[in-house]
Design a protein around this motif. Sequence first.
Motif, PDB file in Angstrom:
ATOM      1  N   LEU A 156     -30.357 -15.077   1.032  1.00 49.90           N
ATOM      2  CA  LEU A 156     -30.178 -15.409  -0.273  1.00 49.90           C
ATOM      3  C   LEU A 156     -28.453 -14.929  -0.822  1.00 49.90           C
ATOM      4  O   LEU A 156     -28.477 -13.697  -0.490  1.00 49.90           O
ATOM      5  N   VAL A 157     -27.833 -15.881  -0.899  1.00 55.32           N
ATOM      6  CA  VAL A 157     -26.187 -15.460  -1.293  1.00 55.32           C
ATOM      7  C   VAL A 157     -26.288 -14.193  -2.439  1.00 55.32           C
ATOM      8  O   VAL A 157     -25.746 -13.189  -2.160  1.00 55.32           O
ATOM      9  N   TRP A 158     -26.961 -14.621  -3.470  1.00 52.78           N
ATOM     10  CA  TRP A 158     -26.900 -13.463  -4.585  1.00 52.78           C
ATOM     11  C   TRP A 158     -27.257 -12.157  -4.088  1.00 52.78           C
ATOM     12  O   TRP A 158     -26.917 -11.063  -4.474  1.00 52.78           O
ATOM     13  N   ARG A 159     -28.527 -12.075  -3.171  1.00 44.86           N
ATOM     14  CA  ARG A 159     -28.884 -10.941  -2.804  1.00 44.86           C
ATOM     15  C   ARG A 159     -28.044 -10.174  -1.564  1.00 44.86           C
ATOM     16  O   ARG A 159     -27.810  -9.095  -1.973  1.00 44.86           O
ATOM     17  N   LEU A 160     -27.328 -11.010  -0.995  1.00 46.43           N
ATOM     18  CA  LEU A 160     -26.509 -10.461  -0.001  1.00 46.43           C
ATOM     19  C   LEU A 160     -25.167  -9.964  -0.718  1.00 46.43           C
ATOM     20  O   LEU A 160     -24.700  -8.935  -0.406  1.00 46.43           O
ATOM     21  N   ARG A 161     -25.090 -10.606  -1.916  1.00 43.66           N
ATOM     22  CA  ARG A 161     -23.750  -9.884  -2.501  1.00 43.66           C
ATOM     23  C   ARG A 161     -24.107  -8.861  -3.238  1.00 43.66           C
ATOM     24  O   ARG A 161     -23.258  -7.806  -3.391  1.00 43.66           O
ATOM     25  N   ARG A 162     -25.229  -8.856  -3.816  1.00 43.93           N
ATOM     26  CA  ARG A 162     -25.767  -7.370  -4.378  1.00 43.93           C
ATOM     27  C   ARG A 162     -25.644  -6.114  -3.643  1.00 43.93           C
ATOM     28  O   ARG A 162     -25.327  -5.206  -3.855  1.00 43.93           O
ATOM     29  N   GLN A 163     -26.212  -6.506  -2.258  1.00 45.02           N
ATOM     30  CA  GLN A 163     -26.229  -5.536  -1.654  1.00 45.02           C
ATOM     31  C   GLN A 163     -24.791  -4.898  -0.848  1.00 45.02           C
ATOM     32  O   GLN A 163     -24.691  -3.956  -0.311  1.00 45.02           O
ATOM     33  N   ALA A 164     -23.839  -5.824  -0.848  1.00 41.44           N
ATOM     34  CA  ALA A 164     -22.558  -5.533  -0.261  1.00 41.44           C
ATOM     35  C   ALA A 164     -21.815  -4.267  -1.114  1.00 41.44           C
ATOM     36  O   ALA A 164     -22.178  -4.005  -2.267  1.00 41.44           O
TER      37      ALA A 164
END
Lengths: 164, 561
Positions: A156-164
Amino acid sequence: MSRLIRGNAVSADDWTELDDATAVPSTAKVIVSLARWRAERETLAAATAIGVRVDNSADIQTLWPELRDLPLVALEFPKSGDGRAFSQARLLREHCGYQGEIRAIGDVQRDHLQAMQRCGFDAFVPRDDQDLDDCLRALHEFDLAYQRAARDDLPLVWRLRRQA
Amino acid sequence: MYRYDEYDQKLVDERVAQFRDQTRRFLAGQLGEDEFRALRLRNGLYIQRFAPMLRIAIPYGLLSAAQMRMLAHIARKYDKGYGHFTTRQNIQFNWPKLPEVPDLLADLATVQMHAIQTSGNCIRNITADHLAGVANDELVDPRPYCELTRQWSSFHPEFNWLPRKFKFAFSASLNDRAATRVHDIGVHLVKNDAGELGYTIYVGGGLGRMPMLGHKIREFLPEVDLFSYLEAILRIYNLQGRRDNIHRARIKVLVKALGPEKFIELVEAEWAQIKDSYLKLLPQDIERMKGRFDVPAYVDETAADDGSYTAKLAADSKFAAWAKRNLRAHVRPGYAAVFVSLKANGVAPGDVTDAQMDALADLAEQYSFSELRATHDQNLVLADVARKDMYALWQRLSELGLATPNIGLLTDLICCPGLDFCSLANAGSIGVAQDIFDRFEDFDYQHDIGEIKLKMSGCMNGCGHHTVGHIGILGVDKSGEEWYQVTLGGSAENDAALGDRTGPSFSRADIAPAIEKIIQVYLEQRDGAEESFLHTYRRVGMGPFKARLYAKVSAETEVAA
């Protein structure tokens, strides 16, 4: 026995869909309409297992007490373009927490399968003219999603971004 | 400019691959006409009167110079050398060939553009104030919220097969320049009494056959709850909206049938179940999104304004007339937002050639931080131009035929492609626009008339927003002939209202003269040059207009009787 897609594979369908007039075989897994399930609950208990077909205008949360113990709920796409069952599937999975099989029936086409899967469907009976191997591939057409829905095994894009 | 990250790019690339395969299967006879139709519509592709029409999304109207250059390339390579900017800040091409559309979409993807969900019964392109970020009446820049909503709505698995199309508009300013009250959902960014940012939500506005203004269904929604609330609205609509009649399928019909109170009750009940779920935004999600937008490197006022602007205004009356009409105030001193008029005489409103697009990309790079905006009035904006550059920019725009000094005036009319291009239309609109242009060509006369919004649609679907025009024109078909109904008093702004019908419709020959009569009545009735058309109409009512418009017709009727 007809074939369907379940668990990322093409397999033989172990359930039989019955209309309201056909007699219930004594040992079989059958899918009946909600009306028949209500009317013939006791007779139907003779069958091995019962799944229920729910109309796409039905209110899932109102029906939930009747559906909760069933191993299978079939949601219908009466014609392509009628997307009500997408919402029904999410309500069944997310609001009700249903763990059994949610099966897509009706005008089920290759190009809609991945969205169905994301909304919580986990078995698909594609229309007769659909190529089942091609349908399997269609379940993985996108390997990323902007938004979470009932099933969140896609990155999920939002999750990947939060992890970055 | 919002810049894609690797995930945005991957999704758009995967979409191109998906559509390429769908097109291949259709052309090979493996995918039926109806099945493919639904899929191509979700990629903006209609089959129109003469050829396919492809609608490309310009999210909240924002375009980079590189994107504009790509649109020029597309106009040359796949079309007949021009494109048409629409009333929803998108651009349409009328001549691409179906087998070439996958390549066209692949070209678009190289500049972070697409045609995803620009048609079909799904969530369409998100529109916003074309002066977002530079307007001096703005609370906060709405575009990061639009982009959040664009991403939430793109390939949404649940809401791609709605009863009907679904349009969002965002506004964050005192003056609503995004026509939010005539969208399925209008979002106003607001602050509550505690000073917290959030949204006022309107639902159920729309034009077309049943024009309606949206109802305010929530006064204040906290900033982090945007997605859960939108999902609640969309879910109620997806489950309960009518699907038996295409003309009764928009959310406005559901809201009207249930009544706004009942609709609100259903939405709030659904929302209560999901508001504290994974749909809740974190403050850092919003901050991160804001950080992906370029911030223009403005210079201070003395560097932006070397005095040449004021000197040229005094020296060149043509420049002064253009500046008076086509510039808007900018939040930064020494800068202005420049409107590029796409309403020149002899050109269909909203049309731009490939050469003009290339030149505009150059001008954006040279003078406006490499950005352009499309407006819902079918013009373009260079939003960040320093005063010192204004004269040179005007000279170049003049050479390009893009400096017509008519922004906000009668000939800055909006109109749909009409019968010339659209298979839905009942009547032509471009020809009528030309007649009106010819009749009011004198800009002094137009200036005297002042701000007025003329909007025209070639059929009931209302793509030209006629019902919210101060003057609205609607093309209708009467036994094979093109006729035109006229409405007065509509508005899509803060004082949103639907126009009133004047009476019987006018023939093709009589419509432009009818508009002239309306203008004459206004000029006679207005209380000085300060009183606008809309205000005058609301004060004096339909009577004087009706009397003038139908005087001759009644006389003829009497003779005939």
